[in-house]
Design an enzyme around this catalytic site. Structure first.
Site, PDB file in Angstrom:
ATOM      1  N   HIS A 278       6.008  -0.605   1.457  1.00 51.03           N
ATOM      2  CA  HIS A 278       5.959   0.453   0.453  1.00 51.03           C
ATOM      3  C   HIS A 278       7.066   0.240  -0.579  1.00 51.03           C
ATOM      4  O   HIS A 278       8.151  -0.225  -0.238  1.00 51.03           O
ATOM      5  CB  HIS A 278       6.165   1.829   1.091  1.00 51.03           C
ATOM      6  CG  HIS A 278       5.351   2.071   2.315  1.00 51.03           C
ATOM      7  ND1 HIS A 278       3.993   1.861   2.351  1.00 51.03           N
ATOM      8  CD2 HIS A 278       5.704   2.498   3.557  1.00 51.03           C
ATOM      9  CE1 HIS A 278       3.544   2.156   3.554  1.00 51.03           C
ATOM     10  NE2 HIS A 278       4.564   2.532   4.310  1.00 51.03           N
TER      11      HIS A 278
ATOM     12  N   TYR B 151       0.853  -1.184   0.000  1.00 47.88           N
ATOM     13  CA  TYR B 151       0.000   0.000   0.000  1.00 47.88           C
ATOM     14  C   TYR B 151       0.890   1.236   0.000  1.00 47.88           C
ATOM     15  O   TYR B 151       2.090   1.145   0.302  1.00 47.88           O
ATOM     16  CB  TYR B 151      -0.976   0.012   1.183  1.00 47.88           C
ATOM     17  CG  TYR B 151      -0.357  -0.208   2.541  1.00 47.88           C
ATOM     18  CD1 TYR B 151       0.209   0.843   3.262  1.00 47.88           C
ATOM     19  CD2 TYR B 151      -0.349  -1.477   3.128  1.00 47.88           C
ATOM     20  CE1 TYR B 151       0.763   0.646   4.514  1.00 47.88           C
ATOM     21  CE2 TYR B 151       0.212  -1.684   4.374  1.00 47.88           C
ATOM     22  CZ  TYR B 151       0.761  -0.615   5.066  1.00 47.88           C
ATOM     23  OH  TYR B 151       1.320  -0.812   6.305  1.00 47.88           O
TER      24      TYR B 151
END
Length: 334
Positions: free
Chosen positions: A310, A260
């Site tokens: 990430h 995400y």
């Protein structure tokens, strides 16, 4: 040949010519190069907000010939949750719950109903138009801010967006004094001034429960980590980052890279969708190539680039691409 001398006759003649020319233009179906001027003019009048013309010298969301930006940017997706748009599609809800694999989530509808009894629920910032020039500074946490002397420039912006635990006290010369919006999640929360908007990024339903608790009873003290039981913030200035917008950023801008988006990238996308001009500070490595926070000893930094969830390199490349296309302006320190 009869000559029309009466004034009324001249008026009728002029009107007849105008009607004839206008009929010709519309029946021509814009098939010749000279007709594109008329087509462009009519398109602008159809939906001026969608073209996002603004009062700044250069507007982020103005329609241009860049297919990459046009493909990725969707101004109709609201960045913030409101009473009106709080319902989530099944696809969005499943993805959002998958992010942190919440095992026993509360009922989402009940939590949202309670949420908007505590904080305002109206729509915000969906007001782009030809009269608005909203300048925004997105202030990241990179060590490249040290010695930059950007403080006064940052403070001159309309909106100043910071994130997580970023301090200003003691660093004002480089990072500025003002904060209009502070982006955080429960595990990165900090107390705020009464004039600052708290922008909560919810990664799970428990995060929504936490902000309710943190503004009222203080009963939630642990998520997957210990969190602040109560937070100093103006509950009339608490905003919720929409899970729908969250997924849009992940799908459209990151194209599925990473698990995400990072808080920094989410803050940048928030600015791009609510501002007309965006200046970006404190993103990327310092001049020595170190990745660390500006308040840290650079020998201890680096963790925020490679977190495992990430894709920091991909996010930074998208940021650089936006800058190269003059959609944002990046300040990389001195």
């Amino acid at each position: 040949m009869m000559v029309l001398k009466h004034p009324k006759s001249r008026v009728f003649t002029v009107l007849f010519c105008i009607i004839t020319i206008t009929t010709f233009i519309f029946s021509y179906n814009y098939s010749t190069p000279s007709s594109y001027f008329f087509k462009f003019a009519f398109r602008l009048s159809d939906n001026p907000v969608s073209k996002a013309l603004c009062a700044c010298s250069q507007c982020i969301s103005v329609e241009d010939e860049d297919p990459w930006f046009t493909e990725h940017f969707n101004q109709s997706v609201a960045p913030l949750m409101s009473k009106k748009n709080s319902m989530l599609s099944e696809d969005t809800f499943k993805w959002w719950q998958w992010i942190q694999s919440e095992k026993r989530p509360a009922n989402y509808s009940d939590v949202v109903r309670r949420l908007f009894q505590v904080i305002p629920g109206e729509e915000r910032y969906m007001d782009s138009g030809s009269r608005r020039c909203r300048t925004c500074a997105v202030v990241g946490n990179s060590g490249n801010l040290k010695g930059s002397n950007y403080g006064a420039l940052i403070d001159s912006s309309d909106f100043i967006i910071r994130m997580n635990k970023a301090p200003t006290s003691g660093f004002e010369t480089d990072v500025g004094r003002r904060t209009t919006h502070h982006v955080m999640y429960p595990e990165s929360a900090k107390n705020l001034q009464n004039t600052t908007n708290l922008v909560l990024i919810p990664f799970k339903i428990l995060d929504l429960q936490w902000i309710i608790s943190a503004l009222t009873t203080g009963t939630i003290k642990h998520t997957y980590l210990p969190v602040m039981a109560k937070i100093k913030a103006n509950k009339n200035k608490v905003l919720i980052y929409s899970p729908t917008f969250f997924k849009y950023v992940y799908d459209s801008w990151l194209e599925g890279h990473g698990r995400y988006p990072s808080t920094g990238f989410l803050a940048l996308m928030f600015a791009i969708h609510i501002c007309d001009e965006v200046n970006v500070y404190g993103f990327g490595a310092d001049k020595e190539g170190n990745w660390h926070h500006y308040w840290e000893n650079n020998l201890l930094g680096g963790a925020f680039r490679h977190t495992g969830v990430h894709d920091g390199d991909y996010e930074y490349n998208i940021t650089l691409l936006l800058a190269s296309k003059k959609k944002i302006k990046m300040f990389k320190g001195r």
